[in-house]
Write a protein that holds these residues in place. Structure first.
Motif, short mmCIF file in Angstrom:
data_model
loop_
_atom_site.label_atom_id
_atom_site.label_comp_id
_atom_site.label_asym_id
_atom_site.label_seq_id
_atom_site.Cartn_x
_atom_site.Cartn_y
_atom_site.Cartn_z
N ARG A 4 0.48 -23.01 13.04
CA ARG A 4 0.32 -22.27 11.78
C ARG A 4 1.32 -22.81 10.78
N PHE A 5 0.98 -22.78 9.49
CA PHE A 5 1.96 -23.16 8.47
C PHE A 5 1.62 -22.48 7.16
N SER A 6 2.44 -22.69 6.15
CA SER A 6 2.24 -22.01 4.87
C SER A 6 2.41 -22.98 3.71
N ILE A 7 1.72 -22.66 2.61
CA ILE A 7 1.88 -23.37 1.34
C ILE A 7 1.85 -22.31 0.25
N THR A 8 2.99 -22.07 -0.37
CA THR A 8 3.06 -21.05 -1.42
C THR A 8 3.59 -21.62 -2.74
N THR A 9 3.95 -22.91 -2.75
CA THR A 9 4.43 -23.54 -3.98
C THR A 9 3.30 -23.59 -5.00
N PRO A 10 3.54 -23.24 -6.27
CA PRO A 10 2.49 -23.28 -7.29
C PRO A 10 1.84 -24.66 -7.38
N PRO A 11 0.53 -24.71 -7.66
CA PRO A 11 -0.20 -25.98 -7.68
C PRO A 11 0.41 -27.04 -8.60
N ALA A 102 3.63 -28.68 2.72
CA ALA A 102 3.93 -27.39 3.33
C ALA A 102 5.26 -26.88 2.79
N ASP A 103 5.50 -25.59 2.90
CA ASP A 103 6.84 -25.09 2.63
C ASP A 103 7.40 -24.33 3.83
N GLY A 104 6.66 -24.38 4.95
CA GLY A 104 7.15 -23.80 6.18
C GLY A 104 6.09 -23.85 7.26
N PHE A 105 6.52 -23.72 8.51
CA PHE A 105 5.57 -23.63 9.62
C PHE A 105 6.12 -22.63 10.64
N TYR A 106 5.27 -22.25 11.60
CA TYR A 106 5.63 -21.21 12.57
C TYR A 106 5.63 -21.77 13.99
N GLU A 107 6.58 -21.28 14.77
CA GLU A 107 6.59 -21.56 16.20
C GLU A 107 6.93 -20.27 16.94
N TRP A 108 6.58 -20.23 18.24
CA TRP A 108 6.78 -19.04 19.05
C TRP A 108 7.71 -19.35 20.23
N LYS A 109 8.64 -18.45 20.50
CA LYS A 109 9.59 -18.60 21.60
C LYS A 109 9.33 -17.55 22.67
N SER A 110 9.22 -18.01 23.91
CA SER A 110 9.01 -17.08 25.02
C SER A 110 10.25 -16.23 25.25
N GLN A 111 10.04 -14.96 25.62
CA GLN A 111 11.15 -14.03 25.88
C GLN A 111 10.90 -13.27 27.16
N ILE A 121 9.84 -21.50 10.10
CA ILE A 121 10.76 -22.64 9.99
C ILE A 121 10.57 -23.29 8.63
N ARG A 122 11.66 -23.38 7.89
CA ARG A 122 11.60 -23.90 6.53
C ARG A 122 12.83 -24.77 6.27
N ARG A 123 12.80 -25.48 5.16
CA ARG A 123 13.99 -26.22 4.74
C ARG A 123 15.07 -25.23 4.32
N ARG A 124 16.31 -25.59 4.57
CA ARG A 124 17.41 -24.69 4.19
C ARG A 124 17.46 -24.51 2.68
N ASP A 125 17.05 -25.52 1.91
CA ASP A 125 17.07 -25.41 0.46
C ASP A 125 15.77 -24.83 -0.10
N ARG A 126 14.85 -24.41 0.80
CA ARG A 126 13.58 -23.75 0.46
C ARG A 126 12.59 -24.68 -0.26
N LYS A 127 12.84 -25.96 -0.33
CA LYS A 127 11.94 -26.87 -1.03
C LYS A 127 10.72 -27.18 -0.16
N MET A 201 16.49 -28.07 8.51
CA MET A 201 15.63 -26.89 8.67
C MET A 201 16.40 -25.69 9.20
N GLU A 202 15.82 -24.52 9.02
CA GLU A 202 16.33 -23.30 9.62
C GLU A 202 15.16 -22.49 10.18
#
Length: 249
Positions: A4-11, A102-111, A121-127, A201-202
């Protein structure tokens, strides 16, 4: 992997960053899933001896051009370690490389026994950034052509290893032209397929609402701990099939 990932930066900001000539209008997406349309940036000839970057909407889930039918499994990721040899990806790797904004993506950790903890997961500077991708054109018998893509993945860096052992290849902006260059050698291209710097990244823990594809809003990226899924009522036992004639009505 990257599922999964996201794109929210204006076109317009995305167009300025990636330098494509098109002017697409796409809405912010916070939960893009496999098989959905995704934007990629490709390089094509401009008809005047030069080239230009183009914006293209494609299906996330590669269908190789040589496939006789739609694959049963969705090829959303291509491993960097084998991309040059695997039949599903080697043709696209040689001839159809792309940038996936992209401006972020998702990962899952087992618990343990509890629900998996999703992380944004995104860049620390949010770019925004570019993930390395490959794409291809499939022409089914008697149907219209389908453009599709896969994200190139590599081993996780030290920052993300605690969450997942794989991560997308995040290309440095100075390497975008080389990745898109049709004249680049295999050796040059493979050298780009490495983990991102550890400090780039963070990973932010987020709600398990991300698990549902129907959820697509900014709250998905807010810090939250995984919550247990509500228990579902047991399904009623299925009655044995009535094979008598009147049992059909």
């Amino acid at each position: 992997m990257c599922g999964r990932f996201s794109i929210t930066t204006p076109p317009e900001a995305m167009r300025s960053l990636f330098g494509y000539v098109d002017e697409p209008a796409f809405p912010p997406r916070y939960n893009i899933a496999p098989s959905q349309p995704v934007p990629i940036v490709i390089r094509e000839q401009d008809g005047q001896g030069g080239s230009r970057r183009r914006f293209l909407l494609v299906r996330w889930g590669l269908v190789p051009s040589w496939a006789k039918e739609m694959p049963q499994s969705i090829l959303i990721n291509a491993r960097a370690e084998t991309i040059a040899e695997k039949p599903s990806f080697r043709g696209a790797f040689r001839h159809h490389r792309a940038l996936m904004p992209a401006d972020g993506f998702y990962e899952w950790k087992s618990q343990g026994a509890g629900p998996k903890q999703p992380f944004f997961i995104r860049r620390r500077d949010r770019k925004p950034f570019a993930m390395a991708a490959v794409w291809d054109i499939w022409m089914p018998a008697g149907g219209s052509e389908l453009d599709s893509c896969a994200i190139v993945t590599t081993e996780a860096n030290e920052t993300l290893k605690a969450v997942h052992h794989r991560m997308p290849v995040i290309l440095d902006e100075k390497d975008w032209d080389l990745w898109l260059d049709p004249g680049a050698t295999e050796k040059e291209l493979l050298a780009l397929l490495r983990p991102a710097p550890d400090n780039l990244m963070e990973a932010i823990p987020v709600s398990t609402r991300i698990n549902r594809v129907a959820n697509d809003d900014p709250s998905l990226q807010e810090r939250a701990l995984a919550e247990a899924e509500p228990e579902r009522a047991p399904r009623p036992k299925k009655r044995a099939e009535d094979t008598r004639q009147m049992g059909l009505f």
